[in-house]
Scaffold this active site. Structure first.
Site, short mmCIF file in Angstrom:
data_model
loop_
_atom_site.label_atom_id
_atom_site.label_comp_id
_atom_site.label_asym_id
_atom_site.label_seq_id
_atom_site.Cartn_x
_atom_site.Cartn_y
_atom_site.Cartn_z
N GLU A 169 -6.36 1.24 2.24
CA GLU A 169 -6.39 2.56 2.89
C GLU A 169 -7.82 2.90 3.23
OE1 GLU A 169 -7.19 6.92 2.67
OE2 GLU A 169 -7.79 5.36 1.23
N CYS A 209 -15.76 2.48 3.74
CA CYS A 209 -16.06 1.81 5.01
C CYS A 209 -17.57 1.70 5.16
CB CYS A 209 -15.48 2.58 6.19
SG CYS A 209 -15.92 1.90 7.80
N ARG A 263 -4.37 15.13 7.95
CA ARG A 263 -5.23 14.12 7.32
C ARG A 263 -4.77 12.75 7.76
NH1 ARG A 263 -8.48 14.80 2.85
NH2 ARG A 263 -9.24 12.91 1.84
N ARG A 288 -5.19 8.73 8.16
CA ARG A 288 -5.79 7.57 7.52
C ARG A 288 -5.14 6.30 8.05
NH1 ARG A 288 -8.93 10.87 6.39
NH2 ARG A 288 -9.97 11.29 4.41
#
Length: 396
Positions: free
Chosen positions: A196, A149, A239, A241
């Site tokens: 992802e 990102c 976690r 995502r």
């Protein structure tokens, strides 16, 4: 019959030294000789082999025979083709190979990740994606990318509109790595893609970053589905995502009817992934343990939540990051009568859902970075199952 491990030694496959992608061409050629994609890699591969005394003529005649003695070869009878961009150590590849997919192209910038990737899949990924011509990538059904990102610039959009100028959202993403995904999708038109990224992509720059991404994909004429998913349903790790799935409207006409997977009850415990015997080197030194306790106390006094994470063995861990190699602070394992310890690289692999026969050929520090940057493989596999259901339904 010659084994791949023997062949790789004879022809000098060393991913750390593959600065010109020559080894990527060779391994991709060998991997694709049986599926119609070999011609994308053939000329550079034969040139590489021509410099060798042994096997060069056999390769030219396409008679070189060998056995893939790697942990995760492609399915014998693949159902679909996919490509693996920003491939890391192949977590997404594993997820889609389990559903019958054949990887026909991979790309990864980090040279140490390439070492791990080749050790497990027998393929050296191509390097810098920004330098790869999208026309030289094989046709494929599904594009996979766990892209970094980066900040997106949307400056000038309102000005263009006020001047009555047309602008495309693809233009806004130039200079970011997402642009490389977009240009490949535009050229190759995969039937589907799965991207992802970190959870914060949704909120980055007050949501404008994600808006640019969504609009760019929509402009390419894909139906878009997205959701933030937590790996804790498959492994003992919190976690989150974002997963973005798209289907070509030219193929599915907006009728893909894709659904994200139903998630199982979260019953995983951190003790389930731990080894019984651990080397002393993973126990924190007195100096480091004292530092972490002091650091946590200082921030607690200020009302901050920063500090180490001493993990409940009957619970789940915090999110493992690529910085885990520095001090292991976010996931520390308590021990009786001694300081807590880091996870071992193998335990990190399990925390991400990688099978125990997954090879870890790099140093501990590099392994920590690689697993910290990777995906919860079983979660990605659960999404892959739903993507493949759509492909199968329309194939039928």
């Amino acid at each position: 019959m010659l084994k791949y491990s023997e062949l790789r030694e004879k022809i000098g496959i060393k991913p750390l030294l593959d600065e010109d992608n020559s080894q990527a061409y060779v391994t991709h050629y060998l991997y694709n000789r049986d599926n119609g994609s070999a011609h994308y890699f053939e000329e550079p591969a034969i040139e590489y082999f021509s410099k060798l005394n042994e096997h060069s003529s056999l390769l030219t005649q396409k008679k070189l025979s060998f056995k893939w003695d790697i942990p995760f070869p492609s399915p014998d009878k693949p159902k679909f083709k996919f490509i693996d961009l920003f491939a890391g150590i192949g977590g997404l590849r594993l997820a889609y190979q389990k559903e019958g997919g054949k990887c026909v192209f991979s790309s990864e910038y980090n040279k140490f990740a390439k070492v791990t990737y080749e050790a497990n899949f027998g393929e050296v990924p191509f390097g810098d994606i920004t330098k790869i011509d999208e026309k030289q990538i094989p046709d494929h059904d599904v594009l996979l990318a766990g892209f970094p990102c980066q900040p997106f610039s949307i400056a000038g959009v309102s000005k263009k509109k006020s001047l009555g100028r047309q602008h495309g959202f693809l233009d806004e993403t130039q200079g970011t790595l997402f642009f490389d995904i977009a240009r490949i999708i535009k050229e190759k038109r995969p039937r589907a893609f799965m991207l992802e990224n970190v959870k914060n992509l949704v909120s980055h720059d007050k949501g404008r970053t994600f808006e640019v991404i969504y609009n760019a994909l929509d402009e390419l004429n894909y139906t878009i589905h997205f959701r933030v998913l937590d790996g804790k349903y498959f492994v003992p790790q919190h976690r989150e995502r974002i997963v973005i799935v798209g289907f070509d409207r030219n193929v599915f006409e907006g009728k893909d009817d894709f659904q994200f997977p139903a998630l199982p009850d979260p019953d995983k415990k951190i003790r389930d992934i731990l080894d019984e015997e651990i080397e002393a080197k993973y126990t924190l030194s007195d100096k480091l343990w004292n530092y972490l306790q002091g650091y946590a106390a200082k921030h607690k006094a200020k009302g901050n939540g920063f500090g180490f994470g001493l993990t409940n063995l009957d619970g789940i861990s915090r999110t493992m990051s690529a910085r885990y190699y520095k001090d292991g602070a976010e996931i520390l394992i308590p021990q009786e009568d001694v300081n807590p310890r880091r996870l071992t690289p193998r335990e990190c692999a399990r925390l991400q859902g990688f099978p125990d026969d997954y090879r870890i050929p790099v140093s501990d520090n590099q392994a920590y970075r690689q697993f910290g940057n990777s995906v919860v493989m079983p979660l990605m596999n659960a999404v892959a199952k739903e993507v493949v259901k759509v492909l199968d339904r329309f194939d039928g």
